[in-house]
Every structure is written in structure tokens, then in C-alpha cells.
Design a protein around this motif. Structure first.
Motif, PDB file in Angstrom:
ATOM      1  N   TYR A   1       5.401  32.072  58.210  1.00 12.53           N
ATOM      2  CA  TYR A   1       5.039  33.241  56.941  1.00 12.53           C
ATOM      3  C   TYR A   1       5.894  31.711  56.111  1.00 12.53           C
ATOM      4  O   TYR A   1       6.577  31.157  56.525  1.00 12.53           O
ATOM      5  CB  TYR A   1       6.035  34.572  57.229  1.00 12.53           C
ATOM      6  N   GLU A   2       5.766  31.815  55.025  1.00 12.08           N
ATOM      7  CA  GLU A   2       6.583  31.296  54.110  1.00 12.08           C
ATOM      8  C   GLU A   2       7.909  31.852  53.305  1.00 12.08           C
ATOM      9  O   GLU A   2       8.301  32.506  53.455  1.00 12.08           O
ATOM     10  CB  GLU A   2       5.962  30.824  52.712  1.00 12.08           C
ATOM     11  N   GLN A   3       9.341  30.716  53.364  1.00 10.54           N
ATOM     12  CA  GLN A   3      10.246  31.205  53.156  1.00 10.54           C
ATOM     13  C   GLN A   3      10.040  31.778  51.515  1.00 10.54           C
ATOM     14  O   GLN A   3       9.401  31.579  50.738  1.00 10.54           O
ATOM     15  CB  GLN A   3      11.234  29.970  53.128  1.00 10.54           C
ATOM     16  N   PRO A   4      10.673  33.310  51.725  1.00 11.92           N
ATOM     17  CA  PRO A   4      10.852  33.446  49.869  1.00 11.92           C
ATOM     18  C   PRO A   4      11.612  33.403  49.383  1.00 11.92           C
ATOM     19  O   PRO A   4      13.220  32.113  49.673  1.00 11.92           O
ATOM     20  CB  PRO A   4      11.216  35.154  50.588  1.00 11.92           C
TER      21      PRO A   4
ATOM     22  N   GLY B   1       3.215  41.917  57.565  1.00 12.93           N
ATOM     23  CA  GLY B   1       4.474  42.655  56.600  1.00 12.93           C
ATOM     24  C   GLY B   1       5.629  41.590  55.770  1.00 12.93           C
ATOM     25  O   GLY B   1       4.281  40.103  55.325  1.00 12.93           O
ATOM     26  N   ARG B   2       6.381  41.362  56.113  1.00 11.95           N
ATOM     27  CA  ARG B   2       7.138  40.477  54.649  1.00 11.95           C
ATOM     28  C   ARG B   2       8.899  40.005  54.957  1.00 11.95           C
ATOM     29  O   ARG B   2       9.290  40.697  55.904  1.00 11.95           O
ATOM     30  CB  ARG B   2       7.262  41.111  53.462  1.00 11.95           C
ATOM     31  N   ALA B   3       8.702  38.565  54.975  1.00 15.86           N
ATOM     32  CA  ALA B   3      10.197  38.297  54.969  1.00 15.86           C
ATOM     33  C   ALA B   3      10.754  38.003  53.649  1.00 15.86           C
ATOM     34  O   ALA B   3      10.366  37.953  52.517  1.00 15.86           O
ATOM     35  CB  ALA B   3      10.025  36.655  55.242  1.00 15.86           C
ATOM     36  N   LEU B   4      11.331  39.757  53.529  1.00 13.58           N
ATOM     37  CA  LEU B   4      12.373  40.244  52.385  1.00 13.58           C
ATOM     38  C   LEU B   4      14.124  39.733  52.178  1.00 13.58           C
ATOM     39  O   LEU B   4      14.033  40.286  53.276  1.00 13.58           O
ATOM     40  CB  LEU B   4      11.943  41.455  52.771  1.00 13.58           C
ATOM     41  N   ARG B   5      13.826  39.422  51.352  1.00 13.14           N
ATOM     42  CA  ARG B   5      15.219  38.709  50.827  1.00 13.14           C
ATOM     43  C   ARG B   5      16.579  40.159  50.431  1.00 13.14           C
ATOM     44  O   ARG B   5      15.875  40.320  49.419  1.00 13.14           O
ATOM     45  CB  ARG B   5      15.262  37.767  50.147  1.00 13.14           C
ATOM     46  N   THR B   6      17.303  40.088  50.952  1.00 13.89           N
ATOM     47  CA  THR B   6      17.895  41.483  50.470  1.00 13.89           C
ATOM     48  C   THR B   6      18.863  41.065  49.819  1.00 13.89           C
ATOM     49  O   THR B   6      20.100  42.072  49.209  1.00 13.89           O
ATOM     50  CB  THR B   6      18.211  42.184  51.977  1.00 13.89           C
ATOM     51  N   ARG B   7      19.591  39.454  50.713  1.00 16.99           N
ATOM     52  CA  ARG B   7      20.413  38.950  49.451  1.00 16.99           C
ATOM     53  C   ARG B   7      20.442  37.746  49.163  1.00 16.99           C
ATOM     54  O   ARG B   7      20.116  37.385  49.900  1.00 16.99           O
ATOM     55  CB  ARG B   7      22.171  39.415  50.455  1.00 16.99           C
ATOM     56  N   ALA B   8      20.485  37.096  48.187  1.00 18.36           N
ATOM     57  CA  ALA B   8      21.030  36.416  47.384  1.00 18.36           C
ATOM     58  C   ALA B   8      20.925  35.390  47.844  1.00 18.36           C
ATOM     59  O   ALA B   8      22.511  35.588  48.497  1.00 18.36           O
ATOM     60  CB  ALA B   8      20.983  36.390  46.081  1.00 18.36           C
TER      61      ALA B   8
END
Length: 245
Positions: free
Chosen positions: A150-153, A171-178
Motif C-alpha cells: 500500500y501507499e502511505q495515505p 482494503g485501505r490503510a486509513l488515517r484515523t488521526r492526523a
């Protein structure tokens, strides 16, 4: 303390488990959007192990999806039901997780697993397995990457990068906190990937991990500690009885 025993006929080796996994995978439902985020109930699921004593404790915590308040919680303690084999970890814990779910009186709603669904070598991780067995919509939200690239979001909350395995988005690598490392979201059963990510963001208003996972993690650890304490007490009482005899 009642220990959940391994069910009769449960797969005992890798070949048998692979056959069951393949059969159940054919029942996956991937074409449904699933419930909207912030509606109904969501249930966090997690487990804690003590390999020395061959025990696993499972927790199921139901939250009001709108307020994120705890509605109900349940635990179960069982025997580890399968050896450690990557890609087949669900077989180690599912009987105990299902026992915890069965002890709930509230509608679980969407199951949120600390693990994977389609982001799995055979596209059938814990979230998918539990979804098929229970018939409930399910998603996987994992802490660490597994069998994909995956690429870093981007750094902002809500940014994501696709998880790709064998050329397929799983799926997704998802950023939940900045500025905090992402979580890894995948579809389990009867929920779309967009909706799975919406649930994950809604469940993570303050921390990297969803509130479902945070509650279930704390509860299963507590249940395991209580089970181990009870086991030690029973052993001590048995030793005392033996000396008295």
C-alpha cells in the motif's frame, strides 16, 4: 469458572481448516452497502491468550453507534482450538468469540473485529469468517499490515491508501488521526469498503483505534486475568484438599 470446550468436529489440522475456509468463503456476501455509520449498534470483538495454560478469553462489547456509549458486554473463556498457523488464526479463537456473542441479549449490529476480512491470503480472514457464521455485517480493523502492499495515505484524518494483493484492492490503510500511523480496514461480510471506512472513522473520534476495539481489548484482558486467577485458586484448593486427605 466455566471453560468453553472445543466443539466436536472442529478442524484439528491445516488441511481440514483449509477445506472449511474454502467452503465458507463461497457464502461471502460482498454486494451489500451495509448499515450507515452512526446508526444502530456496533459490536467490538477481541481476544487475549495465555498459551501456557492453553486459554483464550473473548470479549464482545455492544456500543450505541450514534453516541458510542456501551450498551452491553459479554465474555467467554475457552480452550485454544487450533495450532498457530498464519492465515488460519480464526480457527484458534472463533468458538470462544461466538460463545461471547451468544451471551449478548442486544442486537450486535455490525461486528468490528481486531483483524482482517478480505485482506487475507485467501480473502477470508476473521471478520469474513465471523460474518458468514453469524450472518451479521462485519468489518476488520487491524493494527498492523499483513499480506499486501500500500501507499502511505496523506497525513490528514480520513486520508487512505489502497491495500493491494495480487493486483486486487482488498482494503485501505486509513488515517484515523492526523499524523498518526493508519489502521488497516477491510470488508468482512455484507458491508462495502466505503461503508467500512466510514464506520471506522466514526468509531475513532479521539484515538487511532476504534472505540469498539478499545473497549473489547480492555474487557478480554480483564476476563483472561480473572480466569487465570480462578484457575490458580482452584489449583491451590485442590492441593490443600490433597494434603488434607
Amino acid at each position: 469458572m466455566k471453560i468453553i470446550e472445543i466443539p466436536a468436529g472442529w478442524p484439528a489440522d491445516e488441511g481440514a481448516a483449509l477445506a472449511v475456509q474454502e467452503e465458507l468463503r463461497g457464502r461471502l456476501v460482498l454486494g451489500e452497502e451495509g448499515p450507515e455509520a452512526g446508526t444502530g449498534h456496533v459490536t467490538g470483538l477481541d481476544v487475549a491468550y495465555d498459551d501456557e495454560r492453553d486459554l483464550v478469553a473473548a470479549a464482545a462489547v455492544v456500543l450505541d453507534a450514534r453516541t458510542l456509549e456501551v450498551v452491553e458486554e459479554a465474555t467467554a473463556v475457552g480452550r485454544v482450538s487450533f495450532p498457530y498457523v498464519p492465515g488460519l488464526l480464526a480457527f484458534r479463537e472463533i468458538p470462544t468469540v461466538v460463545a461471547a456473542l451468544d451471551r449478548l441479549s442486544a442486537d450486535p449490529g455490525v461486528l468490528v473485529c481486531d483483524g482482517y476480512g478480505l485482506a487475507h491470503p485467501r480473502r477470508f480472514g476473521l471478520a469474513s469468517h465471523l460474518g458468514v457464521l453469524t450472518g451479521l455485517p462485519s468489518i476488520g480493523v487491524a493494527k498492523n499490515p499483513f499480506t499486501f502492499t500500500y501507499e502511505q495515505p496523506g497525513p490528514e484524518r480520513g486520508a487512505f491508501g489502497d491495500l493491494v494483493a495480487d493486483g486486487e484492492t482488498v482494503g485501505r490503510a486509513l488515517r484515523t488521526r492526523a499524523g498518526v500511523k493508519p489502521v488497516y480496514v477491510s470488508v468482512g461480510h455484507r458491508v462495502s469498503l466505503d461503508r467500512a471506512c466510514a464506520h471506522t472513522l466514526h468509531l475513532s473520534p479521539r484515538y487511532r483505534l476504534p472505540e469498539t476495539t478499545r473497549h473489547a481489548d480492555a474487557l478480554c484482558r480483564r476476563a483472561l486475568a480473572e480466569a487465570l486467577a480462578a484457575t490458580e485458586q482452584e489449583a491451590a484448593e485442590g492441593a490443600t484438599t490433597g494434603r488434607d486427605a
